[in-house]
Design a protein around this motif. Structure first.
Motif, PDB file in Angstrom:
ATOM      1  N   LEU A  37     -11.697 -85.155 -39.637  1.00 39.33           N
ATOM      2  CA  LEU A  37     -10.958 -86.464 -39.948  1.00 39.33           C
ATOM      3  C   LEU A  37     -12.273 -87.647 -41.595  1.00 39.33           C
ATOM      4  O   LEU A  37     -12.837 -85.689 -41.989  1.00 39.33           O
ATOM      5  N   SER A  74     -16.061 -82.590 -37.054  1.00 43.86           N
ATOM      6  CA  SER A  74     -15.376 -84.055 -37.254  1.00 43.86           C
ATOM      7  C   SER A  74     -14.404 -82.816 -38.460  1.00 43.86           C
ATOM      8  O   SER A  74     -12.733 -82.988 -38.831  1.00 43.86           O
ATOM      9  N   ILE A  76     -18.139 -88.898 -42.223  1.00 48.11           N
ATOM     10  CA  ILE A  76     -18.856 -89.884 -41.825  1.00 48.11           C
ATOM     11  C   ILE A  76     -20.306 -89.432 -41.227  1.00 48.11           C
ATOM     12  O   ILE A  76     -20.083 -88.607 -41.112  1.00 48.11           O
ATOM     13  N   CYS A  99     -16.414 -96.659 -41.652  1.00 49.19           N
ATOM     14  CA  CYS A  99     -16.204 -96.133 -40.219  1.00 49.19           C
ATOM     15  C   CYS A  99     -14.331 -95.570 -40.303  1.00 49.19           C
ATOM     16  O   CYS A  99     -13.460 -95.208 -40.812  1.00 49.19           O
ATOM     17  N   TRP A 100     -14.487 -95.168 -38.728  1.00 46.97           N
ATOM     18  CA  TRP A 100     -13.726 -94.452 -37.845  1.00 46.97           C
ATOM     19  C   TRP A 100     -12.650 -95.927 -37.115  1.00 46.97           C
ATOM     20  O   TRP A 100     -13.083 -96.507 -37.226  1.00 46.97           O
ATOM     21  N   THR A 101     -11.653 -95.369 -37.574  1.00 47.28           N
ATOM     22  CA  THR A 101     -10.093 -95.726 -36.595  1.00 47.28           C
ATOM     23  C   THR A 101     -10.755 -95.476 -35.616  1.00 47.28           C
ATOM     24  O   THR A 101     -11.116 -94.549 -35.246  1.00 47.28           O
ATOM     25  N   GLN A 149      -9.006 -92.690 -34.943  1.00 44.53           N
ATOM     26  CA  GLN A 149      -9.715 -91.646 -34.915  1.00 44.53           C
ATOM     27  C   GLN A 149     -10.953 -91.068 -34.421  1.00 44.53           C
ATOM     28  O   GLN A 149     -10.932 -90.004 -33.814  1.00 44.53           O
ATOM     29  N   ALA A 150     -11.876 -92.449 -33.828  1.00 45.58           N
ATOM     30  CA  ALA A 150     -12.668 -91.630 -32.597  1.00 45.58           C
ATOM     31  C   ALA A 150     -12.794 -91.215 -31.794  1.00 45.58           C
ATOM     32  O   ALA A 150     -13.182 -90.794 -31.105  1.00 45.58           O
ATOM     33  N   PHE A 191     -11.724 -87.940 -31.924  1.00 43.29           N
ATOM     34  CA  PHE A 191     -12.784 -87.144 -32.496  1.00 43.29           C
ATOM     35  C   PHE A 191     -13.852 -86.906 -31.011  1.00 43.29           C
ATOM     36  O   PHE A 191     -14.127 -85.118 -29.991  1.00 43.29           O
ATOM     37  N   THR A 216     -19.290 -98.165 -36.106  1.00 40.21           N
ATOM     38  CA  THR A 216     -17.685 -96.997 -35.991  1.00 40.21           C
ATOM     39  C   THR A 216     -16.947 -98.564 -34.444  1.00 40.21           C
ATOM     40  O   THR A 216     -16.508 -98.684 -33.868  1.00 40.21           O
TER      41      THR A 216
END
Length: 406
Positions: free
Chosen positions: A335, A330, A338, A196-198, A201-202, A205, A346
């Motif tokens: 990033l 990404s 994923i 998962c992204w934090t 990070q999400a 993106f 996420t």
């Protein structure tokens, strides 16, 4: 020459020679004792009778004594258990028939996987065997050899599970007394750790997509991360199922890729998946941007219709193309790599980390049960559990304080 079976029935040699009256000698032909290769083997067994008259079943044409004994034992087994043993039915013939019966009940993507593993793995491995001769050791040996050759455990497990399902069906129609693949199949491998992204990070993106690309893919990612919907549900979304005034949409279809080639609209994953999804203001804005693109491309249409997210030519977007876009964009901002389904994870992770009640998260993700949510995201709960017991202790400490007595 004949041999009496210790349980019931007998096997013997016989031939088709005839005497001067034209009658067959059968088991009394003089050549049978003189020539070991003369004639063939047969079995005879007396059947239970309600009339008191003797009824005998005879079958012949077996090449040797062992074959005749095996046929007799199969008949006696079928008589005791109700299992109809068809000695001519091979595993390959049975699997082909079983696969045809599954074509109407399985989703297209699931059936494609079954078809691939049956024809590329199971039939080459077990096909020539008579169905009644398939044993646990055959399945266990094949599994070990596949793993030793470097085959992935999930793939081998999937093959064995398909075989076990087929053998269960054979048991249910009395072709087998037991499932030879049930105990020999590999245990289900542990699910891989979720990537998962934090939230940061999400957010980065989505911001990169909006500022640099501002296209249909940017809005698809906004919808997935903003709702936790599955990729196929977003790609299969139709305009009549989007309700801007109520800020909700209804998941009615999912778009799937069959063998990474043919796109297919089918029902959602589970009954619970076919449900309403609430829309945040930013997800609603993403859908409105896509609606503006659609009206611009189709000025002659008075109302929005068809699929929400499409290519410029109006055709559906292939999930593989969406995955490539995710990976490329990404990477553009460094990033972690994923997959598309990890965007759903996420979204779930952000909700749980933001202390949204697990029951609400489960309903938002449209899981069939709360247990499903716990099994998938249980690793995120220790912190929440720590906060819960801390709050409980604080409440008890507060209640334990001396109170004024009036």
């Amino acid at each position: 020459m004949d041999l009496t079976d210790p349980q019931r029935g007998r096997v013997y040699r016989r031939c088709g020679c005839r005497n001067t009256d034209g009658r067959q000698y059968g088991a009394r032909c003089p050549k049978l004792n003189a020539q070991s290769d003369h004639g063939s083997w047969a079995y005879a067994v007396d059947l239970p009778s309600l009339t008191g008259r003797r009824e005998t079943r005879r079958r012949g044409g077996f090449p040797d004594q062992n074959a005749a004994l095996a046929a007799l034992q199969n008949f006696l087994l079928a008589e005791r258990t109700g299992i109809t043993a068809d000695e001519a039915l091979t595993v390959a013939d049975y699997l082909r028939e079983w696969l045809l019966s599954k074509q109407e009940v399985l989703k297209a993507t699931t059936y494609a996987g079954y078809h691939r593993h049956v024809h590329h793995d199971l039939i080459p491995a077990f096909g020539p065997l008579p169905l009644t001769d398939l044993r646990d050791r055959h399945v266990a040996t094949w599994s070990r050899r596949q793993l030793a050759a470097g085959r992935g455990r999930p793939t081998v497990h999937r093959c064995c599970s398909i075989l076990s399902s087929a053998m269960n069906a054979a048991v249910s129609v009395d072709l087998l007394a037991r499932n030879p693949a049930r105990n020999a199949a590999l245990k289900r491998p542990a699910a891989p750790e979720r990537l998962c992204w934090t939230p940061q990070q999400a957010s980065a993106f989505l911001h990169h997509n909006a500022e640099t690309h501002n296209d249909v893919y940017a809005d698809i990612f906004e919808v997935i991360l903003g709702t936790g919907m599955r990729r196929g549900e977003v790609l299969g979304l139709h305009w009549p199922d989007v309700h801007f005034q109520q800020r909700v949409l209804f998941v009615r279809w999912t778009l799937a890729s069959v063998n990474n080639a043919r796109l297919h609209l089918q029902a959602p994953k589970t009954r619970a998946s076919r449900n309403w999804v609430s829309l945040s203001p930013r997800v609603t804005a993403a859908l409105r941007r896509q609606a503006a693109r659609h009206r611009s491309a189709h000025p002659d249409q008075p109302r929005l219709q068809g699929m929400v997210f499409t290519r410029p030519d109006g055709k559906p977007i292939n999930p593989e193309r969406l995955l490539h876009t995710l990976r490329r964009r990404s990477a553009e901002i460094g990033l972690p790599k994923i997959g598309l389904h990890d965007l759903r994870h996420t979204a779930a992770t952000i909700m749980i980390s933001s202390q949204v009640p697990l029951a609400v998260v489960s309903k938002t993700l449209r899981h069939s049960t709360l247990a499903t949510t716990v099994n998938i995201y249980g690793h995120l709960l220790p912190q929440a559990a720590h906060e819960a017991v801390t709050a409980l202790a604080d409440a008890l400490d507060h209640a334990d304080l001396p109170r004024e007595i009036s």
